[in-house]
Design a protein around this motif. Structure first.
Motif, short mmCIF file in Angstrom:
data_model
loop_
_atom_site.label_atom_id
_atom_site.label_comp_id
_atom_site.label_asym_id
_atom_site.label_seq_id
_atom_site.Cartn_x
_atom_site.Cartn_y
_atom_site.Cartn_z
N THR A 1 0.81 -1.23 0.00
CA THR A 1 0.00 0.00 0.00
C THR A 1 0.83 1.27 0.00
OG1 THR A 1 -0.14 -0.04 2.43
CG2 THR A 1 -1.90 -1.13 1.21
N PHE A 2 2.16 1.16 0.06
CA PHE A 2 2.98 2.36 0.23
C PHE A 2 2.87 3.32 -0.96
CE2 PHE A 2 7.02 4.73 0.00
CZ PHE A 2 6.89 5.44 1.18
N ALA A 3 2.86 2.77 -2.17
CA ALA A 3 2.75 3.64 -3.35
C ALA A 3 1.43 4.41 -3.33
CB ALA A 3 2.88 2.82 -4.63
N LEU A 4 0.34 3.74 -2.94
CA LEU A 4 -0.96 4.41 -2.83
C LEU A 4 -0.94 5.46 -1.73
CD1 LEU A 4 -3.34 1.33 -3.18
CD2 LEU A 4 -2.87 3.09 -4.91
N TYR A 5 -0.27 5.15 -0.61
CA TYR A 5 -0.16 6.10 0.51
C TYR A 5 0.62 7.34 0.07
CZ TYR A 5 0.84 7.81 5.23
OH TYR A 5 0.93 8.58 6.37
N ALA A 6 1.68 7.13 -0.72
CA ALA A 6 2.45 8.26 -1.23
C ALA A 6 1.59 9.13 -2.15
CB ALA A 6 3.68 7.75 -1.98
N ASP A 7 0.76 8.49 -2.97
CA ASP A 7 -0.07 9.22 -3.92
C ASP A 7 -1.18 10.02 -3.21
OD1 ASP A 7 -0.95 9.83 -6.65
OD2 ASP A 7 -2.68 8.57 -6.15
N ARG A 8 -1.79 9.39 -2.19
CA ARG A 8 -2.94 10.01 -1.53
C ARG A 8 -2.55 10.96 -0.39
NH1 ARG A 8 -7.38 6.22 -1.70
NH2 ARG A 8 -7.42 5.33 -3.81
N VAL A 9 -1.46 10.65 0.34
CA VAL A 9 -1.14 11.38 1.57
C VAL A 9 0.16 12.17 1.48
CG1 VAL A 9 -0.72 11.15 4.07
CG2 VAL A 9 -2.40 9.67 2.94
N LEU A 10 1.23 11.52 1.06
CA LEU A 10 2.54 12.19 1.06
C LEU A 10 2.66 13.23 -0.05
CD1 LEU A 10 5.03 9.24 1.68
CD2 LEU A 10 4.22 10.95 3.32
N VAL B 1 8.74 7.17 -4.81
CA VAL B 1 8.61 5.85 -4.20
C VAL B 1 9.80 4.97 -4.57
CG1 VAL B 1 7.25 3.72 -4.19
CG2 VAL B 1 6.10 5.93 -4.04
N GLY B 2 10.24 5.06 -5.81
CA GLY B 2 11.39 4.27 -6.25
C GLY B 2 12.66 4.63 -5.48
N TRP B 3 12.88 5.92 -5.25
CA TRP B 3 14.06 6.34 -4.50
C TRP B 3 13.97 5.88 -3.04
CZ3 TRP B 3 18.56 7.44 -6.24
CH2 TRP B 3 18.72 8.04 -7.49
N ILE B 4 12.79 5.96 -2.47
CA ILE B 4 12.63 5.52 -1.07
C ILE B 4 12.90 4.02 -0.95
CG2 ILE B 4 10.92 5.16 0.77
CD1 ILE B 4 9.68 7.85 -0.04
N LEU C 1 15.80 2.07 1.18
CA LEU C 1 15.48 0.92 2.03
C LEU C 1 16.41 -0.26 1.73
CD1 LEU C 1 13.38 -0.49 4.00
CD2 LEU C 1 12.18 -1.21 1.94
N GLY C 2 16.55 -0.60 0.45
CA GLY C 2 17.37 -1.73 0.08
C GLY C 2 18.85 -1.52 0.41
N LEU C 3 19.36 -0.32 0.17
CA LEU C 3 20.77 -0.04 0.44
C LEU C 3 21.09 -0.12 1.93
CD1 LEU C 3 21.58 2.88 -2.03
CD2 LEU C 3 22.53 0.57 -2.07
N ALA D 1 10.30 12.66 7.16
CA ALA D 1 10.07 11.78 8.31
C ALA D 1 9.90 10.33 7.84
CB ALA D 1 8.85 12.24 9.09
N ILE D 2 9.26 10.15 6.69
CA ILE D 2 9.12 8.80 6.12
C ILE D 2 10.49 8.22 5.78
CG2 ILE D 2 8.46 7.60 3.99
CD1 ILE D 2 6.18 7.65 5.81
N VAL D 3 11.37 9.05 5.21
CA VAL D 3 12.72 8.59 4.89
C VAL D 3 13.46 8.17 6.16
CG1 VAL D 3 14.98 9.28 3.97
CG2 VAL D 3 12.88 9.97 2.79
N ALA D 4 13.30 8.96 7.23
CA ALA D 4 13.94 8.61 8.52
C ALA D 4 13.39 7.28 9.03
CB ALA D 4 13.70 9.72 9.54
N PHE D 5 12.07 7.10 8.92
CA PHE D 5 11.48 5.82 9.34
C PHE D 5 12.00 4.66 8.52
CE2 PHE D 5 8.25 2.77 7.88
CZ PHE D 5 8.23 1.95 9.00
N VAL D 6 12.12 4.87 7.19
CA VAL D 6 12.60 3.81 6.30
C VAL D 6 14.01 3.38 6.68
CG1 VAL D 6 13.38 3.39 3.93
CG2 VAL D 6 11.09 4.29 4.35
N VAL D 7 14.87 4.35 7.02
CA VAL D 7 16.24 4.02 7.44
C VAL D 7 16.22 3.18 8.72
CG1 VAL D 7 18.41 4.99 8.29
CG2 VAL D 7 17.28 6.01 6.31
N ALA D 8 15.40 3.61 9.70
CA ALA D 8 15.30 2.85 10.95
C ALA D 8 14.71 1.46 10.70
CB ALA D 8 14.44 3.62 11.95
#
Length: 422
Positions: free
Chosen positions: A246-255, A268-271, A275-277, A317-324
């Motif tokens: 659901t993250f891509a939809l969340y980015a489209d609707r909320v972020l 979304v691709g960069w995020i 995450l993967g790195l 803040a989402i990027v910070a969460f993704v790193v954690a």
């Protein structure tokens, strides 16, 4: 830990996962455009793989315990290559089936696609067998590190695969399928030339531990430690799969509301790349010193704590969460796998890791279903509220894992042995 074997194994996993991830974004688009499939039918193409893997992963793990890691790894890779060629030639094969007059209840080419994904899932024990190989090729003290290196290679494959697809799809929609088949062929050569059977194999098992062969599977799975670890993996998998779905939809609707689709997809691709790195770097660089200092049980608790979700509307803040999140997952997941292999004899590693993989595949099926339903029926942020509940449960389970008695490296195996025979 045998560095040459682990390095070769990581190269095989990296290549294999890159090929697999290169085709996943293309398959739904391909079946929608080529066979005029419905969105539901396109979703079933993805789900068919995971359903087949849920059924087959424990079986492949058992076969690798019985006949050795290397032959089962080769069979898995061969099945993957055949499945890629079925995808490539789905249209002419579908036409051939139509000429026979056989009625399949759907477009014949689409039926070939389903067959390809089911075959790939049934023989898709590459990762679980590779993990069992890594477990065999390392000392108990270095097992988590070895599993982390394999996990890191898999994580890098998740990044390189979509990049490979992006480069090739401009040439032809089927080009990523051809590339994936070639890459998989390369992994077969690597396995044949460089990857020798680890010391623990079927002959050694039959000579040294014939009783392990006769252990009922129910006793293994229903023992408290194994059940606790598998339930923890399922809960975390449900959390991860729902967020991923659901993250891509969340980015489209909320972020990024009102932003062009290209910007949303790119963001979304960069995020996901971040995450993967972070996940790969954590498993390759940080996991070994952390587990050496903390031990597997505390590392699991630390990882689950870092993955806890808080819902935010700020992109940074989402990027910070993704790193954690990536840091926590990178520590927790291989530690959980390594701890699982400790409960039981060393000759059951393939079977146990197969059930671990099957549990995670089940979560990958169910997670997007409940996540998508809550996203649609309640609200976008409701997915993350429910996910927080899953992580609270995972935290409680990880605290339970802390209470498992581990007085030494061999203690878990002894405890399981006593459980089997009393």
């Amino acid at each position: 830990m045998d560095k040459k074997r682990i390095t070769t194994l990581c190269l095989i996993v990296l290549a294999d996962m890159s090929g697999a991830m290169a085709i996943i974004p293309i398959i739904p688009v391909f079946v929608l455009g080529q066979f005029h499939a419905t969105p539901f039918q396109a979703a079933l193409v993805i789900a068919a793989y995971y359903v087949a893997q849920v059924l087959a992963a424990p079986w492949l793990g058992h076969l690798s315990d019985r006949f050795g890691r290397r032959p089962i790894l080769l069979i898995s890779q061969a099945g993957t290559i055949v499945s890629y060629f079925l995808l490539i030639f789905a249209v002419p094969l579908g036409t051939l089936i139509d000429h026979t007059g056989l009625r399949l209840g759907t477009a014949s080419g689409l039926a070939v696609i389903y067959l390809a994904r089911v075959l790939d899932g049934l023989t898709g024990g590459n990762i679980s067998v590779a993990l069992a190989y890594a477990s065999d090729s390392s000392t108990p003290e270095k097992r988590t590190h070895a599993l982390g290196l394999v996990g890191g290679a898999s994580g890098l494959g998740h990044i390189l695969g979509p990049a490979l697809a992006g480069l090739l799809v401009g040439v032809n929609l089927l080009a990523p399928f051809f590339a994936a088949a070639v890459v998989s062929g390369g992994t077969v050569l690597l396995t044949l030339l460089w990857l020798h059977e680890p010391p623990i194999h079927a002959k050694h098992w039959e000579k040294e531990a014939p009783q392990a062969k006769r252990l009922p599977l129910s006793q293994i799975l229903l023992s408290r430690p194994v059940l606790l670890i598998l339930v923890t993996a399922l809960v975390i998998g449900l959390y991860m799969a729902a967020l991923q779905g659901t993250f891509a939809l969340y980015a489209d609707r909320v972020l990024l509301p009102g932003q062009p689709e290209a910007i949303v997809v790119s963001t979304v691709g960069w995020i996901i790349t971040v995450l993967g790195l972070v996940m790969a770097l954590t498993q390759i660089v940080l996991l070994n010193p952390l587990v050496s200092h903390l031990g597997e049980q505390k590392a699991i608790l630390l990882g689950v704590s870092a993955m806890g979700f808080f819902t935010v509307t700020s992109l940074w803040a989402i990027v910070a969460f993704v790193v954690a999140f990536a840091f926590g997952y990178g520590i927790m997941w291989p530690s959980l796998q390594a701890l699982l292999t400790n409960f039981g004899t060393e000759h059951l590693a393939g079977r146990l890791l197969g059930w671990f993989q099957a549990t995670f595949s089940l979560a990958l099926i169910l997670g997007p279903l409940w996540g998508g339903f809550v996203f649609d029926a309640v609200a976008p942020r409701a997915v993350f509220a429910v996910s927080a509940g899953f992580m609270a449960l995972a935290l409680g389970l990880s605290i339970g894992i802390q209470r498992l008695k581990l007085s030494g490296t061999e203690e878990p195996r002894k405890a399981m042995h006593m459980h089997f025979h009393h």
